[in-house]
Design an enzyme around this catalytic site. Structure first.
Site, PDB file in Angstrom:
ATOM      1  N   ARG A 131       0.816  -1.229   0.000  1.00  0.00           N
ATOM      2  CA  ARG A 131       0.000   0.000   0.000  1.00  0.00           C
ATOM      3  C   ARG A 131       0.840   1.267   0.000  1.00  0.00           C
ATOM      4  NH1 ARG A 131      -2.857  -3.471   3.087  1.00  0.00           N
ATOM      5  NH2 ARG A 131      -4.689  -4.207   1.973  1.00  0.00           N
ATOM      6  N   LYS A 153       2.969  11.824 -11.041  1.00  0.00           N
ATOM      7  CA  LYS A 153       2.073  10.966 -11.837  1.00  0.00           C
ATOM      8  C   LYS A 153       2.810   9.684 -12.167  1.00  0.00           C
ATOM      9  CE  LYS A 153      -0.890  14.220 -14.303  1.00  0.00           C
ATOM     10  NZ  LYS A 153      -1.318  14.674 -15.647  1.00  0.00           N
ATOM     11  N   GLU A 195      10.142  19.571 -24.567  1.00  0.00           N
ATOM     12  CA  GLU A 195       9.425  19.832 -23.308  1.00  0.00           C
ATOM     13  C   GLU A 195      10.047  21.031 -22.577  1.00  0.00           C
ATOM     14  OE1 GLU A 195       6.665  18.155 -22.563  1.00  0.00           O
ATOM     15  OE2 GLU A 195       6.834  16.139 -23.437  1.00  0.00           O
ATOM     16  N   LYS A 236       7.749  23.296 -13.580  1.00  0.00           N
ATOM     17  CA  LYS A 236       6.776  22.223 -13.359  1.00  0.00           C
ATOM     18  C   LYS A 236       6.378  22.170 -11.891  1.00  0.00           C
ATOM     19  CE  LYS A 236       5.282  17.588 -14.165  1.00  0.00           C
ATOM     20  NZ  LYS A 236       5.405  16.336 -14.901  1.00  0.00           N
ATOM     21  N   GLU A 246      -4.307  18.057 -11.021  1.00  0.00           N
ATOM     22  CA  GLU A 246      -4.808  18.521 -12.308  1.00  0.00           C
ATOM     23  C   GLU A 246      -6.309  18.792 -12.298  1.00  0.00           C
ATOM     24  OE1 GLU A 246      -2.859  16.776 -15.717  1.00  0.00           O
ATOM     25  OE2 GLU A 246      -4.471  17.445 -17.042  1.00  0.00           O
ATOM     26  N   ARG A 250      -2.796  22.763 -13.780  1.00  0.00           N
ATOM     27  CA  ARG A 250      -1.794  21.774 -14.214  1.00  0.00           C
ATOM     28  C   ARG A 250      -2.002  21.397 -15.680  1.00  0.00           C
ATOM     29  NH1 ARG A 250       0.732  16.580 -10.857  1.00  0.00           N
ATOM     30  NH2 ARG A 250       2.034  15.867 -12.569  1.00  0.00           N
ATOM     31  N   ASN A 254      -0.059  20.552 -20.591  1.00  0.00           N
ATOM     32  CA  ASN A 254      -0.444  19.813 -21.804  1.00  0.00           C
ATOM     33  C   ASN A 254      -0.361  20.665 -23.058  1.00  0.00           C
ATOM     34  OD1 ASN A 254      -0.984  17.422 -20.441  1.00  0.00           O
ATOM     35  ND2 ASN A 254      -3.036  18.102 -19.906  1.00  0.00           N
ATOM     36  N   HIS A 257      -0.042  19.090 -26.442  1.00  0.00           N
ATOM     37  CA  HIS A 257      -0.203  17.652 -26.264  1.00  0.00           C
ATOM     38  C   HIS A 257      -1.489  17.084 -26.848  1.00  0.00           C
ATOM     39  CE1 HIS A 257       3.383  17.918 -23.902  1.00  0.00           C
ATOM     40  NE2 HIS A 257       3.358  16.644 -23.584  1.00  0.00           N
ATOM     41  N   HIS A 261      -0.720  13.906 -28.922  1.00  0.00           N
ATOM     42  CA  HIS A 261      -1.274  12.573 -28.647  1.00  0.00           C
ATOM     43  C   HIS A 261      -2.009  12.022 -29.867  1.00  0.00           C
ATOM     44  CE1 HIS A 261      -1.179  13.457 -24.041  1.00  0.00           C
ATOM     45  NE2 HIS A 261      -0.024  13.001 -24.483  1.00  0.00           N
ATOM     46  N   HIS A 276       7.665  10.719 -28.531  1.00  0.00           N
ATOM     47  CA  HIS A 276       6.737  11.648 -27.887  1.00  0.00           C
ATOM     48  C   HIS A 276       7.173  13.120 -28.015  1.00  0.00           C
ATOM     49  CE1 HIS A 276       3.937  13.338 -25.003  1.00  0.00           C
ATOM     50  NE2 HIS A 276       4.966  13.853 -24.346  1.00  0.00           N
TER      51      HIS A 276
HETATM   52  N1  LIG Z   1       4.654  10.813 -15.243  1.00  0.00           N
HETATM   53  C1  LIG Z   1       4.653  11.885 -15.986  1.00  0.00           C
HETATM   54  O1  LIG Z   1       4.310  12.980 -15.540  1.00  0.00           O
HETATM   55  C2  LIG Z   1       5.116  11.773 -17.408  1.00  0.00           C
HETATM   56  C3  LIG Z   1       5.365  12.928 -18.152  1.00  0.00           C
HETATM   57  C4  LIG Z   1       5.856  12.790 -19.450  1.00  0.00           C
HETATM   58  C5  LIG Z   1       6.090  11.532 -19.990  1.00  0.00           C
HETATM   59  N2  LIG Z   1       5.830  10.424 -19.237  1.00  0.00           N
HETATM   60  C6  LIG Z   1       6.082   9.086 -19.771  1.00  0.00           C
HETATM   61  O2  LIG Z   1       7.476   8.959 -20.019  1.00  0.00           O
HETATM   62  C7  LIG Z   1       7.681   7.953 -21.003  1.00  0.00           C
HETATM   63  C8  LIG Z   1       8.725   8.419 -21.989  1.00  0.00           C
HETATM   64  O3  LIG Z   1       9.923   8.631 -21.304  1.00  0.00           O
HETATM   65  P1  LIG Z   1      11.325   8.646 -22.055  1.00  0.00           P
HETATM   66  O4  LIG Z   1      11.237   9.499 -23.254  1.00  0.00           O
HETATM   67  O5  LIG Z   1      12.349   8.949 -21.022  1.00  0.00           O
HETATM   68  O6  LIG Z   1      11.419   7.156 -22.613  1.00  0.00           O
HETATM   69  P2  LIG Z   1      12.194   5.828 -22.138  1.00  0.00           P
HETATM   70  O7  LIG Z   1      12.153   5.654 -20.691  1.00  0.00           O
HETATM   71  O8  LIG Z   1      11.638   4.747 -22.972  1.00  0.00           O
HETATM   72  O9  LIG Z   1      13.695   6.127 -22.588  1.00  0.00           O
HETATM   73  C9  LIG Z   1      13.989   6.281 -23.961  1.00  0.00           C
HETATM   74  C10 LIG Z   1      15.119   5.354 -24.405  1.00  0.00           C
HETATM   75  O10 LIG Z   1      16.354   5.870 -23.910  1.00  0.00           O
HETATM   76  C11 LIG Z   1      17.062   4.845 -23.213  1.00  0.00           C
HETATM   77  N3  LIG Z   1      17.844   5.539 -22.194  1.00  0.00           N
HETATM   78  C12 LIG Z   1      17.403   6.058 -21.043  1.00  0.00           C
HETATM   79  N4  LIG Z   1      18.390   6.743 -20.443  1.00  0.00           N
HETATM   80  C13 LIG Z   1      19.484   6.631 -21.215  1.00  0.00           C
HETATM   81  C14 LIG Z   1      20.804   7.126 -21.145  1.00  0.00           C
HETATM   82  N5  LIG Z   1      21.198   7.931 -20.137  1.00  0.00           N
HETATM   83  N6  LIG Z   1      21.666   6.817 -22.135  1.00  0.00           N
HETATM   84  C15 LIG Z   1      21.263   6.041 -23.177  1.00  0.00           C
HETATM   85  N7  LIG Z   1      20.031   5.562 -23.322  1.00  0.00           N
HETATM   86  C16 LIG Z   1      19.144   5.853 -22.355  1.00  0.00           C
HETATM   87  C17 LIG Z   1      16.002   3.920 -22.694  1.00  0.00           C
HETATM   88  O11 LIG Z   1      16.525   2.646 -22.440  1.00  0.00           O
HETATM   89  C18 LIG Z   1      15.015   3.932 -23.856  1.00  0.00           C
HETATM   90  O12 LIG Z   1      15.449   3.044 -24.851  1.00  0.00           O
HETATM   91  C19 LIG Z   1       6.327   7.699 -21.651  1.00  0.00           C
HETATM   92  O13 LIG Z   1       5.856   6.449 -21.232  1.00  0.00           O
HETATM   93  C20 LIG Z   1       5.457   8.810 -21.097  1.00  0.00           C
HETATM   94  O14 LIG Z   1       4.098   8.428 -20.959  1.00  0.00           O
HETATM   95  C21 LIG Z   1       5.360  10.529 -17.962  1.00  0.00           C
HETATM   96 ZN   LIG Z   2       4.991  15.458 -22.937  1.00  0.00          ZN
END
Ligand SMILES: NC(=O)c1ccc[n+]([C@@H]2O[C@H](COP(=O)([O-])OP(=O)(O)OC[C@H]3O[C@@H](n4cnc5c(N)ncnc54)[C@H](O)[C@@H]3O)[C@@H](O)[C@H]2O)c1
Ligand SMILES: [Zn+2]
Length: 379
Positions: A131, A153, A195, A236, A246, A250, A254, A257, A261, A276
């Site tokens: 939990r 999030k 971003e 942020k 949100e 917040r 977006n 976005h 999306h 993305h």
């Molecule tokens: N929680 C939130 O508020 C929030 C906000 C924006 C995005 N997201 C989520 O984040 C995700 C996307 O995140 P991302 O773009 O970091 O993708 P990811 O975590 O898939 O990383 C992208 C790629 O880079 C590689 N990688 C990571 N760090 C590295 C490094 N230092 N050197 C070499 N390679 C590296 C990873 O293995 C992967 O192949 C999505 O699922 C999205 O929904 C969440």
């Molecule tokens: Zn984004």
């Protein structure tokens, strides 16, 4: 009120003053060298479940683990496959079971070492194991450092859509080591940069102008990189502190976005065609042009935004996406699936100028359709 920023040796610390759940974001080259001592102060039983993906494990996990061990902690490594597919219910349960097998209890820590995928997945797992156990985020992509690791999030994807199953679970600490980004592929780095630009566009014209002047230093890993991460986290955090769940403001995060999306859905989340942050770059430009079309924003602001993102090497037009082009109907349908729809009308984040975004509800679908018809004409 902006969260205070303070500097200690070359590290920058941004405080997120949420009531009962305040935490720090430690930013800088080499910030992960401090991981052991900072986490030891939180993990009173000494156990840490280090969740990471295969790529990051090979590049960075040994050093982080050594820092934990040196501080007297006992880490257990949990590795999941790299990529968005790991944000699944099956992987979530595997990670939860591995956290339990590592005997993580309330006094221990889940450490999320990776990009947004690892942060969302491990944050979610930490929020439901027993939990709720504490999570420390150690983001390793620019996107994760400036966006997903801050704000609480968490979640996984469902066949019904992205991020539809999740929780709010604030981290106890965020450690953003900007040197870890040196190994990130340029394409991923640029995607995260979209971003950063977004924060300027939504609320800080000076930040956007500073990005225009300093983007090369940010990309190459100079001092501007740390400052860009810090400015983004501050932006942020100040929004999250005012609207954690949100209910209102917040949603400004977006910006770009709704379009992004829809584009990601159109390419079926195929990262080879569009990641993305690239979708966000196109989305930011579309949001600016749409604001111009509605008579809300000056055309020169939209051109300036498109010009800067293109200069950085990001796509800015729908026609920049390789492969077949979407139709207006496909994009509008995808937008209707997004959660920002009420009674058939759409909510958009629009701009009055660079740095002045606002939430516009009840945007008429016909206005969106007319705008996309035009946007899809351009080559
Ligand atoms: N929680 C939130 O508020 C929030 C906000 C924006 C995005 N997201 C989520 O984040 C995700 C996307 O995140 P991302 O773009 O970091 O993708 P990811 O975590 O898939 O990383 C992208 C790629 O880079 C590689 N990688 C990571 N760090 C590295 C490094 N230092 N050197 C070499 N390679 C590296 C990873 O293995 C992967 O192949 C999505 O699922 C999205 O929904 C969440
Ligand atoms: Zn984004």
């Amino acid at each position: 009120m902006m969260p205070p920023i303070s500097s200690n040796d070359s590290m920058i610390s941004v405080h997120v003053p949420l009531p009962d759940r305040a935490y720090d974001i430690l930013i800088g080259r080499g910030a992960s060298d401090h991981a052991g001592t900072r986490i030891a102060a939180l993990a009173k039983n000494g156990r840490v479940a280090l969740v990471t993906d295969r790529h990051v494990a090979d590049l960075h996990a040994d050093k982080v683990e050594a820092s934990l061990i040196q501080a007297g902690l006992s880490p257990t490594r949990i590795i999941v496959p790299a990529g968005e597919r790991s944000k699944s219910s099956a992987t979530l349960i595997e990670v939860c079971e591995a956290i339990l097998a590592a005997r993580i209890e309330r006094g221990d820590i889940v450490l999320a070492l990776g990009g947004g995928v690892i942060g969302d997945l491990s944050g979610f797992a930490a929020s439901i194991v027993r939990r709720g156990v504490r999570v420390v985020q150690m983001p390793t992509t620019l996107l994760a450092q400036v966006d997903s690791s801050v704000g609480g999030k968490t979640g996984i994807n469902s066949p019904h859509g992205k991020n539809l199953i999740g929780t709010f679970h604030q981290p106890s600490l965020v450690i953003a080591d900007t040197a870890l980004l040196d190994t990130l592929p340029l394409r991923e780095f640029r995607a995260g940069y979209a971003e950063v630009a977004k924060y300027g566009l939504l609320g800080d014209a000076k930040l956007f102008a500073w990005c225009e002047a300093n983007w090369q230093d940010i990309l190459s890993g100079g001092p501007a990189r740390d400052l860009a991460v810090a400015a983004s986290c501050r932006a942020k955090a100040s929004i999250v502190v005012r609207d954690e769940r949100e209910d209102g403001e917040r949603a400004l995060l977006n910006l770009g976005h709704t379009f992004a999306h829809a584009l990601e859905r159109f390419v079926d989340y195929n990262g080879e065609r569009l990641v993305h942050g690239e979708a966000v770059a196109i989305g930011l430009v579309l949001a600016a042009h749409f604001s111009v079309k509605l008579g809300l924003c000056a055309g020169q602001d939209a051109s300036r935004i498109a010009g800067h993102l293109a200069q950085v090497g990001l796509p800015t037009r729908i026609s920049d996406i390789p492969g077949p082009r979407p139709s207006t109907a496909e994009l509008v349908d995808a937008m209707k699936q997004d959660k920002k729809v009420s009674r058939g009308n759409l909510t958009f984040i629009l701009m009055r100028a660079i740095g002045e975004a606002f939430i516009k509800r009840d945007v008429d679908i016909n206005e969106v359709t007319a705008f996309l018809d035009e946007a899809l004409q351009e080559r």
